[in-house]
Design an enzyme around this catalytic site. Sequence first.
Site, PDB file in Angstrom:
ATOM      1  N   GLU A  51       4.548  -5.246   7.364  1.00  0.00           N
ATOM      2  CA  GLU A  51       3.781  -4.228   8.092  1.00  0.00           C
ATOM      3  C   GLU A  51       4.288  -3.969   9.496  1.00  0.00           C
ATOM      4  OE1 GLU A  51       2.455  -6.591   6.215  1.00  0.00           O
ATOM      5  OE2 GLU A  51       1.050  -5.648   4.845  1.00  0.00           O
ATOM      6  N   GLY A  78       0.654  -5.031   0.892  1.00  0.00           N
ATOM      7  CA  GLY A  78      -0.530  -5.082   0.025  1.00  0.00           C
ATOM      8  C   GLY A  78      -0.256  -5.765  -1.309  1.00  0.00           C
ATOM      9  N   GLU A  84      -0.518  -9.378  -0.587  1.00  0.00           N
ATOM     10  CA  GLU A  84      -1.953  -9.617  -0.369  1.00  0.00           C
ATOM     11  C   GLU A  84      -2.733  -9.613  -1.678  1.00  0.00           C
ATOM     12  OE1 GLU A  84      -1.835  -6.402   2.623  1.00  0.00           O
ATOM     13  OE2 GLU A  84      -3.092  -7.714   3.837  1.00  0.00           O
ATOM     14  N   ALA A 106       0.868  -1.172   0.000  1.00  0.00           N
ATOM     15  CA  ALA A 106       0.000   0.000   0.000  1.00  0.00           C
ATOM     16  C   ALA A 106       0.906   1.224   0.000  1.00  0.00           C
ATOM     17  CB  ALA A 106      -0.875  -0.008   1.248  1.00  0.00           C
TER      18      ALA A 106
HETATM   19  N1  COA Z   1       4.626   3.174  -0.499  1.00  0.00           N
HETATM   20  C1  COA Z   1       5.056   4.336  -1.006  1.00  0.00           C
HETATM   21  N2  COA Z   1       6.194   4.463  -1.679  1.00  0.00           N
HETATM   22  C2  COA Z   1       6.942   3.358  -1.849  1.00  0.00           C
HETATM   23  C3  COA Z   1       6.565   2.108  -1.332  1.00  0.00           C
HETATM   24  C4  COA Z   1       5.341   2.039  -0.620  1.00  0.00           C
HETATM   25  N3  COA Z   1       4.881   0.908  -0.125  1.00  0.00           N
HETATM   26  N4  COA Z   1       7.502   1.196  -1.660  1.00  0.00           N
HETATM   27  C5  COA Z   1       8.447   1.852  -2.352  1.00  0.00           C
HETATM   28  N5  COA Z   1       8.110   3.152  -2.471  1.00  0.00           N
HETATM   29  C6  COA Z   1       8.856   4.221  -3.158  1.00  0.00           C
HETATM   30  C7  COA Z   1      10.069   4.651  -2.355  1.00  0.00           C
HETATM   31  O1  COA Z   1       9.704   5.572  -1.334  1.00  0.00           O
HETATM   32  C8  COA Z   1      10.916   5.260  -3.435  1.00  0.00           C
HETATM   33  O2  COA Z   1      10.410   6.543  -3.756  1.00  0.00           O
HETATM   34  P1  COA Z   1      11.420   7.787  -4.016  1.00  0.00           P
HETATM   35  O3  COA Z   1      12.200   7.363  -5.237  1.00  0.00           O
HETATM   36  O4  COA Z   1      10.476   8.930  -4.278  1.00  0.00           O
HETATM   37  O5  COA Z   1      12.258   7.911  -2.768  1.00  0.00           O
HETATM   38  C9  COA Z   1      10.630   4.368  -4.641  1.00  0.00           C
HETATM   39  O6  COA Z   1       9.389   3.722  -4.377  1.00  0.00           O
HETATM   40  C10 COA Z   1      11.682   3.294  -4.860  1.00  0.00           C
HETATM   41  O7  COA Z   1      11.819   2.548  -3.669  1.00  0.00           O
HETATM   42  P2  COA Z   1      13.202   2.393  -2.850  1.00  0.00           P
HETATM   43  O8  COA Z   1      12.872   2.152  -1.409  1.00  0.00           O
HETATM   44  O9  COA Z   1      14.117   3.538  -3.145  1.00  0.00           O
HETATM   45  O10 COA Z   1      13.791   1.070  -3.538  1.00  0.00           O
HETATM   46  P3  COA Z   1      14.802   0.017  -2.883  1.00  0.00           P
HETATM   47  O11 COA Z   1      15.220  -0.860  -4.007  1.00  0.00           O
HETATM   48  O12 COA Z   1      15.838   0.729  -2.081  1.00  0.00           O
HETATM   49  O13 COA Z   1      13.910  -0.836  -1.853  1.00  0.00           O
HETATM   50  C11 COA Z   1      11.946  -2.039  -1.135  1.00  0.00           C
HETATM   51  C12 COA Z   1      12.860  -1.622  -2.316  1.00  0.00           C
HETATM   52  C13 COA Z   1      10.765  -2.773  -1.714  1.00  0.00           C
HETATM   53  C14 COA Z   1      12.733  -2.992  -0.184  1.00  0.00           C
HETATM   54  C15 COA Z   1      11.507  -0.782  -0.359  1.00  0.00           C
HETATM   55  O14 COA Z   1      10.988   0.156  -1.290  1.00  0.00           O
HETATM   56  C16 COA Z   1      10.471  -1.013   0.700  1.00  0.00           C
HETATM   57  O15 COA Z   1      10.780  -1.518   1.770  1.00  0.00           O
HETATM   58  N6  COA Z   1       9.195  -0.629   0.424  1.00  0.00           N
HETATM   59  C17 COA Z   1       8.127  -0.649   1.361  1.00  0.00           C
HETATM   60  C18 COA Z   1       7.619  -2.035   1.559  1.00  0.00           C
HETATM   61  C19 COA Z   1       6.532  -2.041   2.613  1.00  0.00           C
HETATM   62  O16 COA Z   1       6.742  -1.778   3.772  1.00  0.00           O
HETATM   63  N7  COA Z   1       5.312  -2.368   2.175  1.00  0.00           N
HETATM   64  C20 COA Z   1       4.210  -2.517   3.050  1.00  0.00           C
HETATM   65  C21 COA Z   1       3.381  -1.302   3.054  1.00  0.00           C
HETATM   66  S1  COA Z   1       1.973  -1.576   4.109  1.00  0.00           S
END
Ligand code: COA
Length: 259
Positions: free
Chosen positions: A134, A111, A114, A65
């Site tokens: 989460e 999400g 999910e 999400a």
């Molecule tokens: N919501 C909003 N933005 C998100 C996102 C999310 N769930 N997941 C990734 N993004 C965004 C990042 O903020 C980043 O944006 P920016 O370029 O404006 O800073 C962009 O997507 C790229 O992600 P980034 O974190 O830089 O890539 P990475 O390769 O370093 O890491 C992940 C990849 C997937 C490990 C990491 O993005 C992450 O942990 N995401 C969240 C996962 C999460 O907690 N999901 C559950 C949500 S309830």
Amino acid sequence: MYSTLLTAVENSTLIITINRPDKLNALNKDVIEDLGKILEDVYTNNEIKGVILTGAGEKAFVAGADITEFGGIGAVGGAELAQRGADMVFNKIEKCPKPVVAAVNGFALGGGCELAMACHFRIASENAKFGQPEVNLGLIPGYGGTQRLTQLIGKGKAMELLMTADMIGAAEAKDLGLVNHVYPLAELLVKAKELLAKIQSKAPIAISHIITCVNEAAAAEKNGFINEIKYFGACFATEDMVEGTTAFLEKRKAIFKGK
Ligand code: COA
């Protein structure tokens, strides 16, 4: 027609590609709304016989999400967000009378995992990664993750993945029964289309009854979904949720206090 989705129809299979690759296809309000709309069409359009759901780019299916939309929505807003997603998208996919297959082409987190689990089954590319992170945000899954992960991989492993927030790769996801097949990324969509073509060669009414009956056999306790939404909302009233989501957006590690 859809600002967040790419769509194509091939041999009566609708391919839906969630298209926010710079945000790793995170599910914001617009994506949920677009998916809700396109699913209405899937239900009613006789020319669509099956669906493949995938993500744009080579990195992510859906990374969760959209965390930027979590700020200041509170317990009621949190529960509403989860309920809306369930009604418009997640339950609609699960109950869709036509086969819906997730082609998981990268990160499927929160999400995103999910969403894949709401599909009738999943295939993945070798680079796919699954997880329910989460708890890193001071939250629990709100789009059915506690229920569907438990249905798919069993209680012990679901407890571990949900509590540790560990990510697993495609091979482990296959061992656990979370995905059915793993292919090189370049072959993923070809294989998904082959699977759908095979299913679409069978009797459509029988297929729709299979979906209903298997869903019933696998159904979790009904209250499980209701309680998940309630507790998901409750997390939004905690200081830890504010700390967890702020820490993610500030790209630092969260410090939780249990408040
Ligand atoms: N919501 C909003 N933005 C998100 C996102 C999310 N769930 N997941 C990734 N993004 C965004 C990042 O903020 C980043 O944006 P920016 O370029 O404006 O800073 C962009 O997507 C790229 O992600 P980034 O974190 O830089 O890539 P990475 O390769 O370093 O890491 C992940 C990849 C997937 C490990 C990491 O993005 C992450 O942990 N995401 C969240 C996962 C999460 O907690 N999901 C559950 C949500 S309830």
